[in-house]
Design a protein around this motif. Structure first.
Motif, mmCIF file in Angstrom:
data_model
loop_
_atom_site.group_PDB
_atom_site.id
_atom_site.type_symbol
_atom_site.label_atom_id
_atom_site.label_comp_id
_atom_site.label_asym_id
_atom_site.label_seq_id
_atom_site.Cartn_x
_atom_site.Cartn_y
_atom_site.Cartn_z
ATOM 1 N N TYR A 50 0.980 -1.036 0.089
ATOM 2 C CA TYR A 50 -0.038 0.185 -0.055
ATOM 3 C C TYR A 50 0.905 0.966 0.036
ATOM 4 O O TYR A 50 1.939 1.504 0.945
ATOM 5 C CB TYR A 50 -0.965 0.195 1.189
ATOM 6 C CG TYR A 50 -1.722 1.164 1.295
ATOM 7 C CD1 TYR A 50 -3.115 1.183 0.655
ATOM 8 C CD2 TYR A 50 -1.460 2.290 1.845
ATOM 9 C CE1 TYR A 50 -3.906 2.429 0.928
ATOM 10 C CE2 TYR A 50 -2.187 3.682 1.750
ATOM 11 C CZ TYR A 50 -3.505 3.466 1.240
ATOM 12 O OH TYR A 50 -4.066 4.454 1.477
ATOM 13 N N ASP B 11 -2.929 2.788 -3.517
ATOM 14 C CA ASP B 11 -3.825 2.994 -2.445
ATOM 15 C C ASP B 11 -4.950 2.310 -2.890
ATOM 16 O O ASP B 11 -5.099 1.763 -4.187
ATOM 17 C CB ASP B 11 -3.867 4.361 -2.320
ATOM 18 C CG ASP B 11 -4.360 5.354 -3.266
ATOM 19 O OD1 ASP B 11 -4.791 4.889 -4.351
ATOM 20 O OD2 ASP B 11 -4.187 6.770 -3.081
ATOM 21 N N HIS C 240 -13.395 3.979 0.876
ATOM 22 C CA HIS C 240 -12.767 2.780 0.461
ATOM 23 C C HIS C 240 -13.337 2.063 -0.543
ATOM 24 O O HIS C 240 -14.501 2.096 -0.547
ATOM 25 C CB HIS C 240 -12.512 1.716 1.658
ATOM 26 C CG HIS C 240 -11.557 0.727 1.361
ATOM 27 N ND1 HIS C 240 -10.077 1.017 1.351
ATOM 28 C CD2 HIS C 240 -11.483 -0.715 1.173
ATOM 29 C CE1 HIS C 240 -9.453 -0.169 1.187
ATOM 30 N NE2 HIS C 240 -10.333 -1.082 1.097
ATOM 31 N N LYS D 127 -4.473 -0.787 3.559
ATOM 32 C CA LYS D 127 -4.059 0.589 4.416
ATOM 33 C C LYS D 127 -2.436 0.589 4.447
ATOM 34 O O LYS D 127 -1.917 -0.284 3.977
ATOM 35 C CB LYS D 127 -4.738 0.781 5.550
ATOM 36 C CG LYS D 127 -4.075 -0.902 6.544
ATOM 37 C CD LYS D 127 -5.072 -0.932 7.768
ATOM 38 C CE LYS D 127 -4.486 -2.202 8.453
ATOM 39 N NZ LYS D 127 -5.024 -2.119 9.812
#
Length: 242
Positions: free
Chosen positions: A143, A154, A205, A220
């Protein structure tokens, strides 16, 4: 025959008597002197106490003279000290260090970008099942906040990069993807198919739906692209490309 008391001794006898008296006198003088020498007390050989005191006073006087002459002083040139101030160092936070590492990872990627994929997509025929297979290829990619390449993703960058390979341009924003910006439309959970986009946490998200209650996503900081259960019961689904 009786001796005459008035008769004087003969000369040899007189000499013998005088010699005896002389020897006795010598012995009387020498013997006491020898005993006096032998009996002399040991303290007679110790230095006089007056001399010891005199030596101590002399040493003290010499030390005092050295002080007065400053014989032990060391001359040091004047030193200019910098004014007291705080060092100009800043503490690098963990977040700043992570961002620096992420930038370095992004800079290391030299493969096709989202824009290049949109211009020449390797999968020109859109297929939701193929979307899932392409997404699974990037499991393990770390990430990276703002990342949209195999150097680091991301959440919305991951979805955007996968869809770009099918010629579909998505916004680099999970909330925008959740609103269908760029040609998407909302569908019910019952109608959702593997390859659709799943959005959760109020639009904070996004990931690629895999069927059932699972998705593949970039989770994350500190995580990697992985298959994971959908944790938000209020998640919704968006379909692009069809």
């Amino acid at each position: 025959m009786s001796a005459n008391p008035n008769r004087r001794p003969t000369q040899p006898a007189a000499r013998s008597v005088l010699g005896s008296l002389r020897n006795a006198s010598i012995v009387a003088l020498v013997v006491p002197a020898l005993f006096a020498t032998v009996a002399l007390p040991a303290s007679a050989y110790a230095p006089a106490s007056d001399d010891t005191a005199s030596d101590g006073a002399a040493r003290l006087s010499a030390i005092e003279q050295l002080r007065q002459d400053k014989a032990q002083d060391v001359a040091v040139a004047s030193v200019a000290l910098a004014p007291q101030s705080r060092d100009g160092y800043d503490i690098t936070s963990a977040a700043e260090l992570r961002r620096a590492q992420q930038r370095a990872a992004l800079a290391a990627y030299s493969g096709p970008t989202v824009r290049e994929y949109l211009a020449n997509p390797p999968y020109p025929s859109f297929d939701l099942n193929q979307v899932v297979q392409v997404g699974l290829q990037y499991q393990g990619v770390p990430y990276v906040f703002g990342g949209a390449s195999p150097a680091g993703f991301d959440c919305s960058g991951f979805v955007m990069f996968v869809y770009a390979q099918f010629g579909i341009a998505l916004p680099h924003s999970s909330s925008a993807q959740g609103r269908g910006v760029g040609g998407g439309h909302l569908i019910s959970r019952a109608d959702a198919l593997p390859g659709d986009i799943v959005v959760m946490d109020g639009g904070g998200h996004s990931g690629i739906f895999m069927g059932g209650n699972t998705m593949v996503h970039a989770p994350k900081p500190g995580g990697v692209v992985e298959v994971h259960p959908i944790w938000d019961p209020n998640a919704w689904f968006v379909r692009y490309g069809i």
